[in-house]
Design a protein around this motif. Structure first.
Motif, PDB file in Angstrom:
ATOM      1  N   LYS A  67       0.956  -1.148   0.022  1.00 52.97           N
ATOM      2  CA  LYS A  67       0.007   0.084   0.008  1.00 52.97           C
ATOM      3  C   LYS A  67       0.928   1.440   0.045  1.00 52.97           C
ATOM      4  O   LYS A  67       0.578   2.239  -0.542  1.00 52.97           O
ATOM      5  CB  LYS A  67      -0.887  -0.016   1.267  1.00 52.97           C
ATOM      6  CG  LYS A  67      -2.104  -1.216   1.043  1.00 52.97           C
ATOM      7  CD  LYS A  67      -2.978  -1.010   2.074  1.00 52.97           C
ATOM      8  CE  LYS A  67      -4.227  -2.040   2.362  1.00 52.97           C
ATOM      9  NZ  LYS A  67      -4.912  -2.029   3.612  1.00 52.97           N
ATOM     10  N   CYS A  68       1.882   1.336   0.777  1.00 49.48           N
ATOM     11  CA  CYS A  68       2.842   2.369   0.855  1.00 49.48           C
ATOM     12  C   CYS A  68       3.291   2.683  -0.442  1.00 49.48           C
ATOM     13  O   CYS A  68       3.457   3.815  -0.915  1.00 49.48           O
ATOM     14  CB  CYS A  68       3.888   2.268   1.917  1.00 49.48           C
ATOM     15  SG  CYS A  68       3.449   2.182   3.311  1.00 49.48           S
ATOM     16  N   LEU A 105      -3.436  12.146   0.463  1.00 47.09           N
ATOM     17  CA  LEU A 105      -2.576  10.764   0.237  1.00 47.09           C
ATOM     18  C   LEU A 105      -1.296  10.900   1.155  1.00 47.09           C
ATOM     19  O   LEU A 105      -1.171   9.724   1.331  1.00 47.09           O
ATOM     20  CB  LEU A 105      -2.441  10.865  -1.251  1.00 47.09           C
ATOM     21  CG  LEU A 105      -3.674  10.584  -2.177  1.00 47.09           C
ATOM     22  CD1 LEU A 105      -3.182  10.360  -3.648  1.00 47.09           C
ATOM     23  CD2 LEU A 105      -4.468   9.203  -1.709  1.00 47.09           C
ATOM     24  N   THR A 106      -0.755  12.249   0.872  1.00 44.27           N
ATOM     25  CA  THR A 106       0.671  12.123   1.642  1.00 44.27           C
ATOM     26  C   THR A 106       0.488  11.750   3.227  1.00 44.27           C
ATOM     27  O   THR A 106       1.089  11.051   3.909  1.00 44.27           O
ATOM     28  CB  THR A 106       1.066  13.519   1.698  1.00 44.27           C
ATOM     29  OG1 THR A 106       1.151  13.873   0.201  1.00 44.27           O
ATOM     30  CG2 THR A 106       2.545  13.525   2.224  1.00 44.27           C
ATOM     31  N   GLU A 155       0.973   7.712   7.838  1.00 41.21           N
ATOM     32  CA  GLU A 155       0.364   6.708   8.704  1.00 41.21           C
ATOM     33  C   GLU A 155       0.678   5.326   8.416  1.00 41.21           C
ATOM     34  O   GLU A 155       0.777   4.388   9.427  1.00 41.21           O
ATOM     35  CB  GLU A 155      -1.429   6.829   8.688  1.00 41.21           C
ATOM     36  CG  GLU A 155      -1.873   8.450   9.082  1.00 41.21           C
ATOM     37  CD  GLU A 155      -3.267   8.427   8.968  1.00 41.21           C
ATOM     38  OE1 GLU A 155      -3.816   7.638   8.602  1.00 41.21           O
ATOM     39  OE2 GLU A 155      -3.641   9.491   9.828  1.00 41.21           O
ATOM     40  N   LEU A 156       0.334   5.041   7.156  1.00 39.82           N
ATOM     41  CA  LEU A 156       0.819   3.709   6.614  1.00 39.82           C
ATOM     42  C   LEU A 156       2.332   3.344   6.947  1.00 39.82           C
ATOM     43  O   LEU A 156       2.783   2.317   7.503  1.00 39.82           O
ATOM     44  CB  LEU A 156       0.642   3.552   5.196  1.00 39.82           C
ATOM     45  CG  LEU A 156      -0.689   3.041   4.740  1.00 39.82           C
ATOM     46  CD1 LEU A 156      -0.935   3.377   3.192  1.00 39.82           C
ATOM     47  CD2 LEU A 156      -1.246   1.756   5.503  1.00 39.82           C
ATOM     48  N   HIS A 171       3.624   0.730   9.285  1.00 44.82           N
ATOM     49  CA  HIS A 171       4.458  -0.420   8.968  1.00 44.82           C
ATOM     50  C   HIS A 171       5.592  -0.543   9.925  1.00 44.82           C
ATOM     51  O   HIS A 171       6.236  -1.610  10.178  1.00 44.82           O
ATOM     52  CB  HIS A 171       5.140   0.109   7.446  1.00 44.82           C
ATOM     53  CG  HIS A 171       5.900  -1.003   6.892  1.00 44.82           C
ATOM     54  ND1 HIS A 171       5.725  -2.004   6.128  1.00 44.82           N
ATOM     55  CD2 HIS A 171       7.509  -0.596   6.983  1.00 44.82           C
ATOM     56  CE1 HIS A 171       6.663  -2.517   5.584  1.00 44.82           C
ATOM     57  NE2 HIS A 171       7.960  -1.860   6.058  1.00 44.82           N
ATOM     58  N   SER A 172       6.013   0.493  10.320  1.00 40.49           N
ATOM     59  CA  SER A 172       7.374   0.504  11.379  1.00 40.49           C
ATOM     60  C   SER A 172       6.846  -0.311  12.519  1.00 40.49           C
ATOM     61  O   SER A 172       7.770  -1.163  13.028  1.00 40.49           O
ATOM     62  CB  SER A 172       7.759   1.888  11.686  1.00 40.49           C
ATOM     63  OG  SER A 172       8.745   1.836  12.711  1.00 40.49           O
ATOM     64  N   CYS A 173       5.571   0.028  13.198  1.00 43.55           N
ATOM     65  CA  CYS A 173       5.222  -0.458  14.300  1.00 43.55           C
ATOM     66  C   CYS A 173       5.092  -2.297  13.943  1.00 43.55           C
ATOM     67  O   CYS A 173       5.533  -3.022  15.133  1.00 43.55           O
ATOM     68  CB  CYS A 173       3.771  -0.125  14.775  1.00 43.55           C
ATOM     69  SG  CYS A 173       3.790   1.410  15.394  1.00 43.55           S
ATOM     70  N   LEU A 174       4.743  -2.630  12.953  1.00 45.92           N
ATOM     71  CA  LEU A 174       4.376  -4.007  12.620  1.00 45.92           C
ATOM     72  C   LEU A 174       5.871  -4.655  12.600  1.00 45.92           C
ATOM     73  O   LEU A 174       6.163  -5.925  12.897  1.00 45.92           O
ATOM     74  CB  LEU A 174       3.985  -4.187  11.279  1.00 45.92           C
ATOM     75  CG  LEU A 174       2.326  -4.006  11.095  1.00 45.92           C
ATOM     76  CD1 LEU A 174       2.055  -4.082   9.666  1.00 45.92           C
ATOM     77  CD2 LEU A 174       1.590  -5.143  11.768  1.00 45.92           C
TER      78      LEU A 174
END
Length: 389
Positions: free
Chosen positions: A162-163, A188-189, A194-195, A199-202
């Motif tokens: 998605k990113c 969108l930015t 947020e994505l 992503h970093s948290c995952l």
């Protein structure tokens, strides 16, 4: 416990001992008070008996016989929690030995020792069952961790995709340089940022799950009493293989991965130089000790201190292996059991203390250190139990 509960428990104990002394049926009394049969009651029996023995030495032998008889009854009492019933019996037997020494009353001492060994063996069987259940639960937990890791990795891959898609779309819109798209580009930015955060948290969560799983694998600590292996300091017998001992330990199902290994002795003794290459190869940490008294074994003391410190500070360590047949470590093994640890003893077959073997969960027997027996296989055996026929 509150004073009221202590008083009730003491009265219950006195009723049990009175019924035992009068040869009355004890089981109905136990059945009516199952809630009082707990670890606190075992401690009460032990402390009360020792206090009575101290305050009334003339009646101590008779009281010891009553406690021994009651311990035999509670040991086979099947209602309530059998494990706790067994601990109460062990508390009674151990209290009896405070009075019934080998010199004063050899027959009672022998009977109590035999009963205690059987009780220790039963305790070992119970602990083994608990360990097996723990292993099954541990396997289920590992399966859940693996499943969670897979789910997180899939979600991480989707997040990354998605990113990438958003980044491409934002780039295309910026290239078009259409003023009407400015608000949309900003939105969108924001979504992209947020994505990226998600992503970093995952990634962090996956790392934590993997690290937690890895730590749980390192569950074993091994402690080598070198003086016991060499069978003394005056003429040390060095015909044994630390590598073979380590392998026999690592092959046990209880052992996942070895986390800590320590070998205790006075390593300044030149005769032990032949062992240094082997302990370095096996990753064993040599603990240097100096004996200031010939009769006082500094290795035993330091080993016990280190074991208890690790039991408190390293919760991932669940299996403690003592490479020694010294009976002095029996108390250490019992204390480790109180903390829910598994204890394995590894020692020469004919030089393993009987009580130590009985209180440990596993016994690994190694051949006597003779030149022709160095390459013999190490076989696992259960604790030796001597029963009178």
């Amino acid at each position: 416990m509150s004073s009221r509960i202590i008083h009730q428990s003491q009265n219950f104990l006195l009723d049990l001992l009175k019924a035992t002394y009068q040869n009355q049926e004890v089981h109905p009394l136990l059945q009516q008070n199952l809630d009082k049969l707990n670890h606190d009651f075992a401690l009460l029996l032990r402390t009360w008996a020792v206090e009575q023995f101290s305050n009334q030495p003339t009646t101590s032998p008779n009281l010891a016989k009553i406690i021994f008889k009651f311990s035999k009854i509670i040991q086979v009492f099947e209602q309530g929690n059998p494990a706790i019933n067994l601990e109460i019996a062990i508390a009674g037997y151990e209290a009896v030995l405070q009075v019934c020494s080998r010199e004063v009353c050899p027959q009672e001492w022998d009977s109590t020792q035999q009963a205690l060994v059987v009780a220790y063996y039963q305790r070992q069987q119970i602990i083994c069952r608990i360990i097996e259940e723990f292993k099954e639960n541990n396997i289920q937990n590992h399966n859940q961790i693996n499943l969670l890791t897979e789910q997180l990795q899939q979600e991480l891959q989707q997040s990354k995709q998605k990113c990438d898609d958003l980044q491409i779309e934002i780039t295309q819109l910026k290239q078009e340089a259409n003023t009407s798209n400015t608000t949309y580009i900003t939105s969108l930015t924001t979504d992209l940022e947020e994505l990226k955060q998600r992503h970093s948290c995952l990634e962090k969560n996956i790392t934590q799950v993997k690290t937690s799983s890895l730590i749980e694998h390192f569950n074993t600590a091994i402690f080598y009493d070198i003086e016991n292996l060499t069978m003394g300091r005056r003429n040390p017998n060095l015909n044994f293989s630390l590598k073979q001992i380590q392998k026999s330990i690592a092959d046990l199902n209880l052992v996942n991965k070895i986390s800590i290994q320590c070998a205790y002795t006075n390593w300044s003794d030149r005769r032990l130089k032949v062992l240094k290459n082997e302990i370095q190869e096996l990753g064993i940490e040599p603990i240097q000790l100096f004996d200031y008294s010939y009769k006082k074994n500094a290795a035993d003391i330091q080993l016990a201190i280190d074991v208890m410190e690790l039991a408190h500070t390293r919760p991932n360590l669940q299996v403690f292996v003592i490479v020694s047949g010294d009976g002095a470590f029996a108390s250490l093994a019992k204390k480790l059991h109180e903390y829910g640890k598994t204890v394995i003893v590894c020692a020469y077959k004919n030089h393993t203390n009987r009580v130590l073997a009985a209180v440990c969960d596993r016994v690994i027997s190694i051949p006597e250190p003779e030149a022709e027996s160095v390459n013999q296989n190490i076989n696992w055996v259960g604790p030796r139990i001597n029963r009178r026929t």
